[in-house]
Design a protein around this motif. Structure first.
Motif, PDB file in Angstrom:
ATOM      1  N   ARG A  27       0.907  -1.383  -0.047  1.00 49.97           N
ATOM      2  CA  ARG A  27      -0.307   0.350  -0.055  1.00 49.97           C
ATOM      3  C   ARG A  27       1.053   1.569  -0.187  1.00 49.97           C
ATOM      4  NH1 ARG A  27      -2.482  -0.091   6.292  1.00 49.97           N
ATOM      5  NH2 ARG A  27      -0.188   0.002   7.011  1.00 49.97           N
ATOM      6  N   LYS A  28       2.611   0.575  -0.066  1.00 48.48           N
ATOM      7  CA  LYS A  28       3.279   2.254   0.595  1.00 48.48           C
ATOM      8  C   LYS A  28       2.902   3.414  -0.980  1.00 48.48           C
ATOM      9  CE  LYS A  28       6.942   4.522   3.039  1.00 48.48           C
ATOM     10  NZ  LYS A  28       8.045   3.440   3.192  1.00 48.48           N
ATOM     11  N   THR A  29       2.527   4.371  -1.196  1.00 47.58           N
ATOM     12  CA  THR A  29       2.362   5.458  -2.391  1.00 47.58           C
ATOM     13  C   THR A  29       4.124   5.386  -2.419  1.00 47.58           C
ATOM     14  OG1 THR A  29       3.108   7.622  -0.510  1.00 47.58           O
ATOM     15  CG2 THR A  29       0.457   6.392  -1.497  1.00 47.58           C
ATOM     16  N   ASP A  32       5.143   8.423  -0.166  1.00 50.39           N
ATOM     17  CA  ASP A  32       6.152   7.872   0.749  1.00 50.39           C
ATOM     18  C   ASP A  32       7.840   7.400   0.086  1.00 50.39           C
ATOM     19  OD1 ASP A  32       4.028   9.435   1.689  1.00 50.39           O
ATOM     20  OD2 ASP A  32       3.347   7.676   2.356  1.00 50.39           O
ATOM     21  N   LYS A  44       6.956  17.654  -1.993  1.00 45.50           N
ATOM     22  CA  LYS A  44       5.972  17.694  -1.208  1.00 45.50           C
ATOM     23  C   LYS A  44       4.827  17.301  -1.347  1.00 45.50           C
ATOM     24  CE  LYS A  44       9.224  20.109   0.296  1.00 45.50           C
ATOM     25  NZ  LYS A  44      10.215  19.897   1.642  1.00 45.50           N
ATOM     26  N   GLY A  46       1.000  18.142  -0.359  1.00 42.04           N
ATOM     27  CA  GLY A  46      -0.581  19.110   0.185  1.00 42.04           C
ATOM     28  C   GLY A  46      -1.526  18.530   0.443  1.00 42.04           C
ATOM     29  N   CYS A  47      -2.019  17.821  -0.261  1.00 39.58           N
ATOM     30  CA  CYS A  47      -3.693  16.744  -0.353  1.00 39.58           C
ATOM     31  C   CYS A  47      -3.335  15.302   0.470  1.00 39.58           C
ATOM     32  CB  CYS A  47      -4.606  17.594  -1.300  1.00 39.58           C
ATOM     33  SG  CYS A  47      -4.140  17.098  -2.699  1.00 39.58           S
ATOM     34  N   GLU A  48      -2.736  14.684  -0.923  1.00 45.56           N
ATOM     35  CA  GLU A  48      -2.646  12.861  -0.825  1.00 45.56           C
ATOM     36  C   GLU A  48      -3.536  12.720  -1.240  1.00 45.56           C
ATOM     37  OE1 GLU A  48      -0.296  11.529   2.527  1.00 45.56           O
ATOM     38  OE2 GLU A  48      -1.464  13.233   3.745  1.00 45.56           O
ATOM     39  N   HIS A  49      -4.669  13.479  -2.144  1.00 52.15           N
ATOM     40  CA  HIS A  49      -5.877  12.645  -2.657  1.00 52.15           C
ATOM     41  C   HIS A  49      -6.118  13.407  -4.719  1.00 52.15           C
ATOM     42  CE1 HIS A  49      -8.011  15.997  -0.788  1.00 52.15           C
ATOM     43  NE2 HIS A  49      -7.852  16.679  -0.763  1.00 52.15           N
ATOM     44  N   VAL A  51      -5.376  16.333  -6.015  1.00 50.46           N
ATOM     45  CA  VAL A  51      -5.770  17.029  -6.693  1.00 50.46           C
ATOM     46  C   VAL A  51      -4.471  18.451  -6.370  1.00 50.46           C
ATOM     47  CG1 VAL A  51      -7.634  19.040  -6.678  1.00 50.46           C
ATOM     48  CG2 VAL A  51      -8.418  17.057  -5.499  1.00 50.46           C
ATOM     49  N   CYS A  52      -4.114  18.747  -6.022  1.00 52.57           N
ATOM     50  CA  CYS A  52      -2.883  20.304  -5.554  1.00 52.57           C
ATOM     51  C   CYS A  52      -1.486  19.695  -5.954  1.00 52.57           C
ATOM     52  CB  CYS A  52      -3.423  20.395  -3.892  1.00 52.57           C
ATOM     53  SG  CYS A  52      -1.367  18.777  -3.215  1.00 52.57           S
ATOM     54  N   SER A  54       1.566  18.962  -5.705  1.00 57.92           N
ATOM     55  CA  SER A  54       2.976  19.664  -5.189  1.00 57.92           C
ATOM     56  C   SER A  54       2.985  18.342  -5.126  1.00 57.92           C
ATOM     57  CB  SER A  54       2.394  20.191  -3.852  1.00 57.92           C
ATOM     58  OG  SER A  54       2.036  20.962  -3.246  1.00 57.92           O
ATOM     59  N   CYS A 109       4.452  24.085  -2.748  1.00 61.31           N
ATOM     60  CA  CYS A 109       4.061  23.659  -4.496  1.00 61.31           C
ATOM     61  C   CYS A 109       4.596  23.869  -5.405  1.00 61.31           C
ATOM     62  CB  CYS A 109       2.822  24.715  -4.447  1.00 61.31           C
ATOM     63  SG  CYS A 109       3.550  26.220  -4.917  1.00 61.31           S
ATOM     64  N   LEU A 140      -1.649  23.366  -7.889  1.00 61.29           N
ATOM     65  CA  LEU A 140      -2.326  24.213  -6.617  1.00 61.29           C
ATOM     66  C   LEU A 140      -1.353  25.060  -6.309  1.00 61.29           C
ATOM     67  CD1 LEU A 140      -6.133  22.736  -4.854  1.00 61.29           C
ATOM     68  CD2 LEU A 140      -6.191  24.165  -7.087  1.00 61.29           C
ATOM     69  N   CYS A 141      -1.666  26.899  -6.305  1.00 62.90           N
ATOM     70  CA  CYS A 141      -0.908  27.646  -5.618  1.00 62.90           C
ATOM     71  C   CYS A 141      -1.558  28.341  -4.946  1.00 62.90           C
ATOM     72  CB  CYS A 141       0.219  28.475  -5.959  1.00 62.90           C
ATOM     73  SG  CYS A 141       1.368  29.326  -5.305  1.00 62.90           S
TER      74      CYS A 141
END
Lengths: 175, 802
Positions: A27-29, A32, A44, A46-49, A51-52, A54, A109, A140-141
């Motif tokens: 399961r490790k991304t 990570d 980085k 920023g959201c882990e889903h 969208v952002c 980063s 970002c 996203l910024c």
């Protein structure tokens, strides 16, 4: 092939030209793995889903969200992160343009923008402003209001700064 | 109005501007651009464990059963606590505000008997990895009995339900004041213009979420806490005050921080819990907030209703203003500010703006609801107050038949100093000039012509204006002018090395504003050295200079003042030795461009590096009784409240098909006194304005009727993207402050303070043909479409005859 989330899989991923081999939980991304196993923290979260933007890295030269990619999915692939961009101990043209145009403030970002723009400039060294906006609007910024990021990518393109030299892979196990 | 007594730390040296005013590139950037920034998530301590929280899935419930045994038995878990465990060490954080009519609350570190909002922490787990900690959170065995949720401010104010048992009538705050003959002005008014404006609930949503790492070393009782807080020194104080860690053994470290915008200017339960957990498990512990937690449990912002009314005379002059603000404060006061920050600030700080209103009256109230506590977000309170005032100004312009520029010019304060009805003194500004400049920037006649032509083609563009006066450089004097008793002062330390380069530490942590660069510019000009010969460390550690927090647009003014004063002390040391070496009088020695030279004899000079070397290594260079320390720490606070001013104009186009608002262009005028670095000032403007666009059109933290938060990802909570963000034209006016170092004023918040009014005014201008006036944010596609199809009930300006 199916694995339970905690089951360990052996992966071998080339990151910035160095090969990293490690047993990781299924399961490790990839994010990570890059940050914790390869200790490259420029990428980085920023959201882990997804969208952002980063966490954007290049997998086989294409931008990808490393928070939505499992390390196991990157097995055998080539990954590039922000740490690959500098030319020796100098900023590359794109990074320099971000600095000169004030295209970053907090810098959280920024790695995602740099990697997305790198892929754009490698594919299309002379993008129009619309090309830039369409390609980079997925990141996203919260600090800059974006105009200086557009200007930075325009400047880098105008100076022909695309780092088209893709790193040759070095052999040898790091982990 | 009480003003602060002047102290010596309020004077700054006069210096020659060399790098101040220049577009100096940021010293921070090479690290950040190459992935070498070190943010809190990037820090790994040997042996560290990871922390995850269980948070309430419901808005209001009584906890009837909680059993942690399965959590504690899970693989990799070292510790798990519920509210009762945490309460043994700390009953909670008291939130209150030192104004009349504030009822305090105590926010537990982990909920004990009742949960009061979705996202409130219930239990905490410490485990080998974050993955293991989150797995164990799933095993919590608990039951709850749901209670009615209070989710609407008007209902809460009417006493429907009780959101927090500590506030039986739901009021966290209630008060008001009146200055001048307000009743008389309204009785005699030629016309009254009034409206109720709503600013919706939003999140500052910095790209980097919150995070805390704590490491306790029992043998020396020393505690190190890493937090991306905007107030490291205050956090250290709180760790001692609430948890009893001896202050001399507590160090708070602030790494690179990915934006704060006020959300990180609070003290949160998580920051209190991590040190306790570290002590308990005797290992370093680390918690990095995820985005869902950030949107649920990081301070929310803005939600309030502002009722505002102008009494106008027959010529259209404002004779009095009445303001009432009702804030939806969430479940608790968010320490250390409280739910007062929105409604209290809105009515106390903003009702007159740049208008010469002779009388003012305000009331404020904040009610508890079963939502996340509301706290600070860039220009807190100023945004809603400015929004109501500037949108009403546009409505008043329409009601009096004047252009929005003309109405403002008719009412602008004619000369300085000006004292507003509350007794707040404004020393200087370019209030009138900013109206003229903005009008010429937008080329108003040409805009009107284009608008008419496009309307004939069925296209709807609008122009919206918003003018602001921003209290800048949060200071003791500023606090007292607004009726508070807060004391603010910061220190800076400047040290000159033998080779003539300078090392500077300031007491403010940085979140991306470029403070290391602007402070180097301030120090360089005072010392007379090149800016690249100065290195600045922002408050990376509370072991260095002292700071009252990176809040209230105070960085440039307060840290800049402290740097300038400390550098001024070192400057005098250099001048004394240079005078001795050059055989000149000290008063005749000037330090510029890396050299100490004699005024009027530029060839008689010596490099500052040579002077510094002599001070360290050559006693014969010293004048009599010379103390060779080339290091100084000095404090700074402003002697008076100071205010920036400016304006934004926005051109939008509405799409009748989709209801989307397209942002064509932003025109900004900014007067923050002397500009240290135009790149950085313009960056603050663009970033703040785009946040204002977000808060007006794209962003809303939405709750359903049961108090469930519906927007917990960046898919549901949409912050502005590149494709919707407009280009800018920015004009600087410089009206220096007489009190600050170099005449600088703060300006970090004006973009967000003023942009939403410009957005709503532009949308309402575009909607003119439809006879509709909107007053509530966000301006969602549904609302715009309804307005353009005639489906919105018109809220046309209420023009009431006397």
């Amino acid at each position: 092939m199916s694995a339970t989330p905690q089951e360990r899989l052996e992966v071998s991923i080339s990151i910035n030209g160095r090969r990293y081999k490690a047993p990781v939980e299924a399961r490790k991304t990839l994010a990570d793995f890059i940050r914790e196993d390869a200790h490259l923290t420029g990428t980085k979260l920023g959201c882990e889903h997804g969208v952002c933007g980063s966490c954007t890295v290049l997998i086989d030269d294409a931008p990808a969200r490393s928070c939505l990619t499992l390390a196991a999915q990157a097995d055998g692939h080539r990954v590039r992160t922000v740490e690959s961009l500098t030319e020796g101990q100098e900023l590359n043209g794109l990074q320099r343009a971000f600095r000169e145009q004030h295209g970053l403030q907090c810098g959280f970002c920024t790695a995602g923008f740099l990697m997305t723009a790198t892929a754009l400039l490698e594919e299309n060294p002379t993008p129009t402003r619309d090309d830039i906006v369409e390609t980079v609007s997925g990141s996203l910024c919260r600090c800059t209001g974006y105009q200086t990021i557009i200007a930075a990518i325009e400047q880098a393109a105008a100076e022909g700064a695309a780092d088209t030299q893709k790193h040759d892979e070095q052999e040898g196990d790091v982990l | 109005m009480k003003t602060v007594e002047k102290h010596q730390h309020m004077d700054t040296p006069e210096i020659a501007a060399r790098s101040v005013g220049a577009r100096v590139l940021r010293s921070e950037d090479p690290r950040l651009l190459s992935g070498r920034g070190q943010f809190i998530a990037d820090i790994e301590l040997p042996g560290q464990l990871h922390v995850a929280f269980v948070r309430s899935p419901v808005a209001h419930a009584r906890i009837t059963h909680i059993d942690l045994s399965a959590v504690r038995d899970a693989e990799g878990v070292h510790l798990a606590w519920s509210g009762a465990d945490a309460a043994q060490f700390c009953e909670g954080l008291v939130g209150e505000f030192a104004v009349e009519g504030c009822n305090p609350t105590t926010m537990p570190l982990l909920a004990t008997d009742e949960v009061l909002y979705v996202g409130e922490p219930i239990a905490v787990v410490v485990a080998e990895t974050r993955y293991a900690a989150e797995d164990a959170c799933e095993l919590l065995d608990w039951d709850f009995e749901e209670l009615p949720a209070v989710v609407n401010a008007d209902a809460a104010a009417a006493g429907v339900g009780v959101a927090n048992p500590q506030l039986p009538d739901n009021f966290g705050l209630r008060g008001g004041a009146s200055f001048g003959d307000v009743a008389g002005a309204f009785e005699q008014a030629h016309q009254i213009v009034e409206g109720r404006f709503y600013t919706c609930r939003v999140s500052a949503a910095p790209m980097e979420t919150r995070g805390v790492i704590a490491d306790y070393e029992w043998a020396s009782k020393s505690l190190r806490v890493w937090s991306n807080t905007q107030m490291p020194h205050f956090l250290r104080y709180m760790l001692t005050a609430y948890l009893g860690f001896p202050e001399q053994n507590v160090e708070v470290i602030t790494p690179d921080t990915g934006g704060g915008f006020g959300q990180k200017a609070h003290v949160y339960p998580e920051e209190m819990l991590l040190p306790l957990l570290a002590r308990e498990v005797d290992r370093p512990v680390k918690w990095i907030e995820d985005r869902r937690e950030n949107l649920m449990a990081g301070a929310h912002a803005h939600e309030q209703y502002v009722d505002i009314a102008y009494a106008l005379d027959a010529t259209g002059k404002i004779t009095a203003v009445r303001t009432h603000a009702l804030g939806d404060g969430g479940a608790y006061h968010a320490p250390p500010w409280s739910m007062a920050v929105e409604p209290w600030c809105a009515v106390v700080m903003t009702p007159t703006g740049l208008y010469d209103a002779p009388a003012a009256e305000y009331t404020y109230a904040a009610v508890a609801t079963n939502k996340t506590p509301v706290g600070a977000y860039r220009g807190v309170g100023y945004m809603a107050g400015t929004f109501a005032r500037e949108c009403l100004a546009d409505e008043a312009a329409r009601a009096t038949g004047m252009s929005p520029f003309e109405f403002r010019r008719h009412n602008v304060v004619p000369e300085f100093p000006w004292t507003n009805p509350q007794g707040i003194v404004y020393d200087e500004g370019s209030w009138r000039e900013s109206i003229d400049v903005l009008e010429s920037m937008v080329d108003y006649p040409a805009f009107l012509q284009r608008q008419a032509e496009l309307r004939a083609q069925g296209r709807y563009i609008g122009l919206g204006l918003s003018f602001f006066v921003e209290s800048s450089g949060e200071s003791t004097a500023g606090s007292q002018e607004h009726g508070l008793g807060d004391v603010y002062h910061d220190t800076a330390t400047v040290r000159l090395s033998p080779n003539g380069t300078a090392h500077v530490t300031i007491g403010l942590s940085a979140q991306g504003q470029g403070l290391a660069t602007t402070m180097a510019q301030m120090a360089a000009d005072t010392l007379g050295v090149r800016v690249e010969d100065v290195i600045v460390e922002t408050a990376r550690s509370t072991s260095h200079a002292y700071g009252s927090g990176t809040i209230g647009s105070r960085g440039a003014v307060i840290a800049g003042g402290a740097v300038s004063r400390a550098a001024g002390v070192v400057r005098e040391k250099i001048r004394a030795v240079a005078a001795n070496l050059l055989e000149a009088a000290v008063d005749d020695v000037d330090l510029v461009d890396g050299n100490a030279s004699v005024k009027g004899a530029p060839d008689t000079s010596i490099s500052i590096a040579e002077v510094a070397t002599a001070i360290y290594f050559d006693m014969s260079s010293w004048p009599e009784d010379f103390d060779p320390v080339l290091e100084a720490t000095q404090a700074y606070d402003t002697a008076r409240a100071m205010f920036s001013n400016g304006a934004h104009a926005m051109v939008v186009e509405l799409d009748p098909e989709t209801g989307f608002v397209r942002f064509e262009k932003v025109f900004s005028v900014e007067d923050c006194g002397t500009v240290i670095n135009p790149n950085i000032v313009e960056g603050q403007i663009r970033g703040g304005v785009v946040q204002g666009i977000g808060a007006s059109v794209f962003e809303e933290l939405a709750y359903d009727e049961s108090g469930q938060l519906l927007t917990t990802t960046f898919l549901d909570y949409g912050i502005p993207t590149m494709d919707v963000s407009p280009p800018f034209e920015i004009h600087h006016i410089e009206t220096p402050s007489k009190h600050s170092a170099s005449g600088v004023k703060g300006m970090g918040e004006s973009g967000l303070i003023a942009a939403p009014a410009a957005v709503l005014n532009a949308v309402n201008d575009a909607l003119t043909p439809f006879g509709v006036v909107l007053r509530e944010l966000p301006l969602s596609p549904e609302k715009i479409r309804a307005a353009m199809s005639g489906a919105t009930e018109s809220a046309a300006p209420q023009v009431v005859a006397p």
